[in-house]
Design an enzyme around this catalytic site. Structure first.
Site, PDB file in Angstrom:
ATOM      1  N   GLU A   9       0.831  -1.206   0.000  1.00  0.00           N
ATOM      2  CA  GLU A   9       0.000   0.000   0.000  1.00  0.00           C
ATOM      3  C   GLU A   9       0.867   1.258   0.000  1.00  0.00           C
ATOM      4  O   GLU A   9       0.788   2.077   0.922  1.00  0.00           O
ATOM      5  CB  GLU A   9      -0.929   0.011   1.219  1.00  0.00           C
ATOM      6  CG  GLU A   9      -1.980  -1.084   1.209  1.00  0.00           C
ATOM      7  CD  GLU A   9      -2.834  -1.077   2.465  1.00  0.00           C
ATOM      8  OE1 GLU A   9      -2.556  -0.262   3.371  1.00  0.00           O
ATOM      9  OE2 GLU A   9      -3.764  -1.882   2.556  1.00  0.00           O
ATOM     10  N   ARG A  60       3.263   7.813  -0.470  1.00  0.00           N
ATOM     11  CA  ARG A  60       4.303   8.828  -0.613  1.00  0.00           C
ATOM     12  C   ARG A  60       5.417   8.405  -1.576  1.00  0.00           C
ATOM     13  O   ARG A  60       5.887   9.203  -2.388  1.00  0.00           O
ATOM     14  CB  ARG A  60       4.907   9.114   0.770  1.00  0.00           C
ATOM     15  CG  ARG A  60       5.891  10.273   0.807  1.00  0.00           C
ATOM     16  CD  ARG A  60       6.634  10.303   2.144  1.00  0.00           C
ATOM     17  NE  ARG A  60       5.747  10.137   3.274  1.00  0.00           N
ATOM     18  CZ  ARG A  60       5.213  11.131   3.963  1.00  0.00           C
ATOM     19  NH1 ARG A  60       5.485  12.376   3.643  1.00  0.00           N
ATOM     20  NH2 ARG A  60       4.416  10.882   4.998  1.00  0.00           N
ATOM     21  N   ARG A  77       2.332  20.723   5.253  1.00  0.00           N
ATOM     22  CA  ARG A  77       3.328  19.897   5.936  1.00  0.00           C
ATOM     23  C   ARG A  77       4.340  20.700   6.756  1.00  0.00           C
ATOM     24  O   ARG A  77       4.659  20.308   7.886  1.00  0.00           O
ATOM     25  CB  ARG A  77       4.052  18.987   4.948  1.00  0.00           C
ATOM     26  CG  ARG A  77       3.145  17.955   4.274  1.00  0.00           C
ATOM     27  CD  ARG A  77       3.930  16.948   3.453  1.00  0.00           C
ATOM     28  NE  ARG A  77       4.678  16.046   4.305  1.00  0.00           N
ATOM     29  CZ  ARG A  77       5.983  16.082   4.485  1.00  0.00           C
ATOM     30  NH1 ARG A  77       6.719  16.992   3.857  1.00  0.00           N
ATOM     31  NH2 ARG A  77       6.573  15.226   5.283  1.00  0.00           N
ATOM     32  N   CYS A  93      -2.662  34.936   7.709  1.00  0.00           N
ATOM     33  CA  CYS A  93      -2.508  35.641   8.993  1.00  0.00           C
ATOM     34  C   CYS A  93      -2.251  34.662  10.130  1.00  0.00           C
ATOM     35  O   CYS A  93      -3.069  34.512  11.054  1.00  0.00           O
ATOM     36  CB  CYS A  93      -3.735  36.502   9.273  1.00  0.00           C
ATOM     37  SG  CYS A  93      -3.877  37.904   8.164  1.00  0.00           S
ATOM     38  N   TYR A 115       0.690  14.456   0.001  1.00  0.00           N
ATOM     39  CA  TYR A 115       0.129  15.223   1.120  1.00  0.00           C
ATOM     40  C   TYR A 115       0.322  16.723   0.924  1.00  0.00           C
ATOM     41  O   TYR A 115       0.494  17.461   1.880  1.00  0.00           O
ATOM     42  CB  TYR A 115       0.738  14.756   2.455  1.00  0.00           C
ATOM     43  CG  TYR A 115       0.580  13.271   2.650  1.00  0.00           C
ATOM     44  CD1 TYR A 115      -0.660  12.736   2.968  1.00  0.00           C
ATOM     45  CD2 TYR A 115       1.658  12.399   2.460  1.00  0.00           C
ATOM     46  CE1 TYR A 115      -0.816  11.368   3.112  1.00  0.00           C
ATOM     47  CE2 TYR A 115       1.504  11.033   2.604  1.00  0.00           C
ATOM     48  CZ  TYR A 115       0.266  10.522   2.935  1.00  0.00           C
ATOM     49  OH  TYR A 115       0.099   9.164   3.065  1.00  0.00           O
TER      50      TYR A 115
END
Length: 427
Positions: A285, A288, A324, A355, A383
């Site tokens: 599976e 990344r 990230r 901000c 991601y």
């Protein structure tokens, strides 16, 4: 600090960065910024690296099930489906994306700790391969939903092997203190309970210990614990047909040295065969490691703001585009798309317009840039877009796929009106 990882599909030539055969600065001008750019070659090569091990000698029964939470754009899903991938999903929405991308539901495994009745029903009606079950209450609910639909739910149990993946605590999933999986000591009684359920069919066993893992020993430790369980299950009359060994293999963001993909997969598959389990179907599976270094985020310099203790390079991308760094303090290399010898060399924190003081994309980066220049934030294919948001009412970035000399818009930039199109005034 500037550390640039080696990237497949992206290269620098004479001070100019390219996505395959196209200048990144040309893509920024054509599609605007912020924009995610993916390399079809990099995606294909990463997938092929797993396939080389999965089909070694033509004897192995192993398949890649792409963990699509890493990047769920339907063009990327469609590419992987064409290459022969199955999919690992964690929501009903992701199942709908697989179907929209012309993926085969029969090659889908459904993971996640909080599956709703509606999601279970949709997955059963679609005919998915398997549910990775993570608790007894989930198992009970799934059996009830399957009974109501007069169907059998193929299941595997996700084992929590209590193995330290040696990664960031937010992306570690295989320790006792994590919310994922069934505690190791509870696995056998849970399988025995599942065996008695009329509308659940035991087909596999599953284990996933975390993400951005750069060592192979944690995988082998977890694998040995799961193989022992398979032996114990056999003694209880429970036959396991497939072993899902999860994903989580890391990539190089800075100076990490993760194993080569093919060598990594071969090591695990060889170990399974040597231990006498070569008859099992094996599921990988990866997420990344397939998409992370296949994508970059393009952004434009808005202002250079000198300060007493810090210089700031203010760009039009922000934490809503790439979460990230703010969430994990993650490092992404940042490079100028084209060298600018007329600009002064300086050290900057690269920040966005949101901000929040946490809105930063890179700290202490040596850059030679001027306002209007384009930057590329590297290793952003995983991601990146999937964790992006509309914070500060900012439209999410466009997405582009490059193949050789061609660039295809695979997701339009969100317009501001679309962000509140579903909202209503109170009469």
């Amino acid at each position: 600090m500037n550390i640039t990882p080696s990237l497949n599909g992206f290269s620098q030539q004479d001070g100019v960065w390219y996505a395959e055969g196209i200048r990144l600065s040309d893509l920024a001008q054509r599609f605007g910024t912020p924009t995610y750019v993916y390399s079809k070659k990099a995606l294909t090569d990463a997938f092929s690296a797993y396939e080389k091990a999965c089909h070694k000698n033509g004897r192995r029964r192993a398949r890649v099930h792409y963990a699509m939470k890493a990047n769920s754009n339907i063009a990327i899903l469609n590419l992987f489906a064409q290459l022969g991938a199955g999919f690992d999903i964690v929501s009903g929405g992701e199942l709908a994306r697989v179907i929209a991308a012309k993926g085969n539901p029969a090659h889908v495994v459904f993971s996640g700790v909080g599956k709703t009745e509606h999601e279970m029903a949709d997955a059963l009606n679609a005919g998915i391969k398997c549910f990775n079950v993570e608790s007894i209450p989930e198992l009970t609910r799934l059996n009830e939903v399957a009974k109501r639909l007069n169907k059998k739910a193929a299941i595997s149990l996700r084992v929590n092997p209590d193995v330290d993946a040696k990664t960031h605590p937010y992306i570690s999933t295989g320790l006792k203190g994590n919310k994922f999986g069934i505690a190791y000591d509870d696995v056998l009684p849970t399988y025995l309970a599942a065996k008695q359920m009329t509308h659940c069919e035991i087909v596999g066993i599953d284990c996933h210990i975390g993400s951005q893992i750069t060592e192979i020993n944690p995988y082998l430790d977890a694998l040995d614990r799961v193989l022992l369980l398979i032996e114990q299950l056999k003694s209880q009359g429970i036959t396991i047909q497939h072993l899902d060994i999860g994903g989580g293999l890391g990539i190089c963001y800075t100076d990490e040295t993760p194993p080569d993909i093919t060598a990594f997969a071969n090591t695990l598959l060889d170990h399974i065969e040597q231990e006498g389990f070569g008859h099992l179907e094996i599921l990988f599976e990866p997420g990344r490691s397939l998409v992370g270094n296949a994508g970059v985020l393009l952004t434009q310099v808005e202002f250079l703001k000198p300060g007493e203790t810090k210089n700031f390079c203010i760009v039009d991308a922000a934490m809503n585009d790439l979460m990230r760094p703010a969430m994990y303090e993650a490092y992404h290399a940042i490079v100028a798309c084209e060298s600018n010898p007329n600009a002064p060399q300086a050290t900057y924190d690269v920040v966005g317009p949101i901000c929040e003081s946490g809105d930063w994309l890179g700290r202490d980066r040596a850059l030679q840039v001027s306002p209007g220049d384009y930057l590329a934030i590297l290793s952003a294919g995983a991601y990146g877009f999937t964790m992006s948001s509309n914070y500060n009412t900012r439209g999410r970035a466009a997405e582009v796929m490059v193949s050789g000399q061609e660039a295809h818009l695979i997701r339009e930039r969100e317009s501001i009106p679309s962000l509140f199109a579903l909202e209503r005034l109170v009469p």
